[in-house]
Design an enzyme around this catalytic site. Structure first.
Site, PDB file in Angstrom:
ATOM      1  N   TYR A   1     117.217  16.835  94.490  1.00  0.00           N
ATOM      2  CA  TYR A   1     117.641  16.978  95.887  1.00  0.00           C
ATOM      3  C   TYR A   1     118.488  18.224  96.104  1.00  0.00           C
ATOM      4  CZ  TYR A   1     115.686  12.518  97.309  1.00  0.00           C
ATOM      5  OH  TYR A   1     114.809  11.518  97.611  1.00  0.00           O
TER       6      TYR A   1
ATOM      7  N   HIS B   1     121.055  10.038 101.603  1.00  0.00           N
ATOM      8  CA  HIS B   1     121.014  10.638 100.263  1.00  0.00           C
ATOM      9  C   HIS B   1     120.510  12.079 100.304  1.00  0.00           C
ATOM     10  CE1 HIS B   1     117.063   8.875 100.950  1.00  0.00           C
ATOM     11  NE2 HIS B   1     116.561   9.602  99.991  1.00  0.00           N
ATOM     12  N   TRP B   2     119.786  12.458 101.346  1.00  0.00           N
ATOM     13  CA  TRP B   2     119.354  13.851 101.482  1.00  0.00           C
ATOM     14  C   TRP B   2     120.553  14.792 101.646  1.00  0.00           C
ATOM     15  CZ3 TRP B   2     114.406  16.360 102.619  1.00  0.00           C
ATOM     16  CH2 TRP B   2     113.318  15.555 102.312  1.00  0.00           C
TER      17      TRP B   2
ATOM     18  N   HIS C   1     107.982   2.574 103.689  1.00  0.00           N
ATOM     19  CA  HIS C   1     107.918   3.836 102.945  1.00  0.00           C
ATOM     20  C   HIS C   1     107.119   3.721 101.652  1.00  0.00           C
ATOM     21  CE1 HIS C   1     109.050   7.675 101.309  1.00  0.00           C
ATOM     22  NE2 HIS C   1     109.743   7.134 100.326  1.00  0.00           N
TER      23      HIS C   1
ATOM     24  N   ASP D   1     106.392  10.509  98.415  1.00  0.00           N
ATOM     25  CA  ASP D   1     107.814  10.847  98.480  1.00  0.00           C
ATOM     26  C   ASP D   1     108.047  12.183  97.772  1.00  0.00           C
ATOM     27  OD1 ASP D   1     110.605   9.509  99.172  1.00  0.00           O
ATOM     28  OD2 ASP D   1     110.796  10.198  97.098  1.00  0.00           O
ATOM     29  N   ARG D   2     108.971  12.268  96.817  1.00  0.00           N
ATOM     30  CA  ARG D   2     109.242  13.541  96.132  1.00  0.00           C
ATOM     31  C   ARG D   2     107.977  14.053  95.438  1.00  0.00           C
ATOM     32  NH1 ARG D   2     113.486  15.124  98.719  1.00  0.00           N
ATOM     33  NH2 ARG D   2     114.088  16.622  97.109  1.00  0.00           N
TER      34      ARG D   2
END
Length: 353
Positions: free
Chosen positions: A273, A206-207, A334, A161-162
């Site tokens: 973000y 949320h992006w 995910h 992920d991030r």
């Protein structure tokens, strides 16, 4: 620090992590006196630890703080002996997300699991107005400095992920330090923003929500912090109230996520973000325009039940960035390391394992 607890329990089931025969290893760490090296790591961690913090050497697991960029303290957990492997978590988690796979990886590697700035038990500086404080290049710089401070000039990296975004930025900006790269369930930032499919945009709301202005986002999240956290973790209730949640997150891991997702972390992770929407997209575009490529052998792994599988061709996406690429799916959504740790470890065979 719950990664320490979980790995300690797992290590007690899978065998002693100490005493690994390093003379059979190949590469830069063959013949290294690992016992002496581990002692040196312990001293380094003690040297950077805060006054209120703790360090443990129980069962070969060590944790403490190392200094990143601009004096930001990065929380580090280390276990195992061998060549170095850096693990980088995603949103909204901490290094505790590796609890089901770290003990197995530690049979072969010195596993270094860090909390990103803004997350977990690392420092959470207030962001600059332009959001550069939390761009992936800055986050990667933290971890390069941490690894260098621990005596590692070259190492393998796996991110989710991030954390995978930090990992591929590291491989682009510091190609000399990344020996191998594993990217879990992502495509590039510009590919994510470039898709535009309505159903994808709804799923990754949320992006688009988090890059909105401060303090609107932070105030809205803090209005029902736990409900928002559960939404991002893909659960409807804590694991002690929900069997499906319990399959993913042991109670102590969920409590770690909950405890760490405080007001300071809500700001730091939101800025992650905001930086993604601004700087990270620019850095992706600049790398492509300049023709810069990731030269480290790279493996992309994505969940067969996730959004990456549904909306993208990951191999096509990563071919734009990588010169040495392979990839596969794992039967998972995910959160691959928590949903299907055995499948992930199997996928890594022949590459990391």
């Amino acid at each position: 620090m719950w990664l320490f607890v979980c790995c300690l329990l797992a290590a007690s089931r899978t065998g002693d992590l100490a005493g690994i025969d390093m003379t059979s290893r190949t590469g830069d760490f063959a013949g290294v006196d690992m016992a002496s090296h581990i002692d040196n790591l312990h001293e380094l961690l003690i040297g950077y630890i805060s006054e209120e913090g703790k360090v443990s050497m129980l069962e070969g697991v060590r944790f403490g703080y190392m200094e990143g960029e601009d004096g930001v303290r990065i929380h580090v957990t280390v276990l195992g002996e061998g060549e170095p492997l850096l693990l980088i978590h995603g949103y909204p988690e901490t290094s505790a997300m590796w609890n089901k796979v770290a003990p197995e990886l530690a049979k072969r590697y010195t596993v270094v699991a860090c909390d990103l700035r803004g997350y977990g038990e690392s420092d959470k500086p207030h962001a600059q107005p332009d959001h550069y404080t939390y761009c992936k290049k800055m986050m990667a710089a933290d971890l390069v400095k941490v690894m260098h401070g621990m005596g590692y000039d070259r190492f393998a990296v796996m991110g989710h992920d991030r954390g995978a975004r930090v990992a591929y930025r590291m491989a682009l900006e510091w190609p000399e330090v990344v020996s191998k790269l594993v990217l879990l369930d992502i495509v590039s930032t510009i590919d994510m923003y470039g898709c535009g499919h309505p159903d994808l945009c709804k799923a990754i709301f949320h992006w688009y929500f988090l890059p909105q202005e401060e303090p609107l986002v932070e105030n809205l999240i803090m209005g029902d912090r736990v409900a928002y956290l559960n939404k991002q973790l893909g659960i409807s209730a804590p694991p002690w109230e929900d069997e499906e949640a319990a399959k993913l997150y042991p109670d102590e891991v969920y409590r770690e996520y909950d405890n760490c997702f405080d007001a300071l972390s809500v700001h730091g992770t939101t800025e992650d973000y905001r930086a993604g929407y601004t700087w990270d997209r620019k850095h992706d575009e600049w790398a492509l325009a300049e023709g810069r490529k990731i030269t480290a052998p790279t493996m992309a792994i994505w969940g067969s039940k996730g959004l990456v599988e549904k909306y993208f061709d990951p191999i096509e996406c990563w071919s734009k960035y990588c010169t040495d690429l392979r990839g596969c799916t794992v039967d998972s959504g995910h959160f691959i390391p928590e949903e299907n740790p055995e499948g992930l470890l199997q996928a890594l065979k022949g590459f990391l394992l």
